[in-house]
Design an enzyme around this catalytic site. Structure first.
Site, PDB file in Angstrom:
ATOM      1  N   THR A 133      45.194  38.796  36.865  1.00 29.40           N
ATOM      2  CA  THR A 133      45.761  37.647  36.140  1.00 29.40           C
ATOM      3  C   THR A 133      47.174  37.943  35.614  1.00 29.40           C
ATOM      4  O   THR A 133      48.026  37.055  35.624  1.00 29.40           O
ATOM      5  CB  THR A 133      44.847  37.177  34.992  1.00 29.40           C
ATOM      6  OG1 THR A 133      44.390  38.316  34.276  1.00 29.40           O
ATOM      7  CG2 THR A 133      43.668  36.396  35.501  1.00 29.40           C
ATOM      8  N   HIS A 177      35.098  41.208  48.848  1.00 32.01           N
ATOM      9  CA  HIS A 177      35.230  39.835  49.353  1.00 32.01           C
ATOM     10  C   HIS A 177      36.277  39.701  50.441  1.00 32.01           C
ATOM     11  O   HIS A 177      36.771  38.605  50.692  1.00 32.01           O
ATOM     12  CB  HIS A 177      35.542  38.874  48.186  1.00 32.01           C
ATOM     13  CG  HIS A 177      34.407  38.759  47.211  1.00 32.01           C
ATOM     14  ND1 HIS A 177      34.576  38.348  45.913  1.00 32.01           N
ATOM     15  CD2 HIS A 177      33.092  39.001  47.360  1.00 32.01           C
ATOM     16  CE1 HIS A 177      33.388  38.353  45.291  1.00 32.01           C
ATOM     17  NE2 HIS A 177      32.482  38.746  46.149  1.00 32.01           N
TER      18      HIS A 177
END
Ligand SMILES: [Zn+2]
Length: 243
Positions: free
Chosen positions: A26, A121
């Site tokens: 982030t 992922h």
């Protein structure tokens, strides 16, 4: 101070594993998909949820729109590694860190210099044709705004990421579980540890130096030996400062 104790442990260990979630990226300007301001709360014109737009079903049904969507919303060409990525690359360079296990697909760990990265992922560096499996790069795929077509067979080119409705790569899952089970120090950061597989990974850890660094409380704080609720960028930077 708890941070001083953690620093000492990191100084003394050469068998550290890091497990990170969206919170690691982030500070590099990549939104946490599941946070209040993240992608999953944004509306799109056809009123499909972002989860659906990034699902295997949507890829199959509407590859053109799927392609527009991921190229616009998942790829951040200007994103740069932050202090947490750099701290981990430093730990690996010093021979202390054995693996970064990440749920992120942004390649920022590799950009920071990490080599031992397990991407649960997948990633947005690698692409392949869904018909003949020819490989493509991000640069090649980004030549089109929408769907990219294989120059060899005319098939649809997709990113090597795990979409909703697709299974995780079992080899990477097993390797991650093995690294966690063998490490001395496990640092978990930037994840609320609610979503599979993050939540299930901690049970592989057998040591007594589990550190959780996260802005908010996590579902596994009680399991940890050291917990810091703070900006993980600053904490990671502080942890490696004197090394
Ligand atoms: Zn092809």
């Amino acid at each position: 101070m708890i941070i001083d104790k953690m620093k000492t442990i990191i100084q003394e260990s050469d068998n550290i594993v890091f497990f990170g979630g969206a919170g690691v990226s982030t500070a590099s300007g990549i939104p946490d998909f599941r946070s209040a301001t993240g992608l999953y709360n944004q509306k799109n014109k056809n009123n499909y949820s972002p989860e659906y737009m990034l699902s295997h079903e949507f890829l199959e049904r509407n590859p053109e729109e799927f392609s527009h969507y991921y190229k616009e919303h998942l790829i951040y060409p200007e994103a740069k590694p932050n202090k947490a990525h750099l701290a981990l690359a430093k730990l690996e360079r010093l021979g202390k860190l054995k693996a970064v296990i990440t749920q992120n697909i942004d390649s920022l760990h590799q950009m920071a210099g990490s080599k031992k990265v397990l991407e649960l992922h997948g990633n947005l560096r690698d692409y392949y044709c869904t018909s003949c499996h020819k490989s493509y790069t991000l640069e090649e795929v980004m030549k089109e705004e929408g769907m990219s077509i294989c120059d060899q067979c005319g098939g649809f080119i997709r990113p090597d990421v795990v979409l909703y409705g697709e299974s995780l790569n079992m080899d990477i899952m097993q390797k991650a579980a093995e690294m966690i089970s063998k490490c001395e120090v496990l640092i978990v950061a930037g994840t609320s540890l609610v979503v599979y597989p993050a939540a299930s990974f901690l049970r592989y850890y057998r040591g007594n130096k589990l550190m959780i660094i996260n802005r908010d409380h996590t579902s596994k704080d009680e399991m940890a030996d050291y917990v810091i609720h703070d900006d993980l960028n600053e904490v990671m930077d502080e942890l490696v400062k004197e090394l």
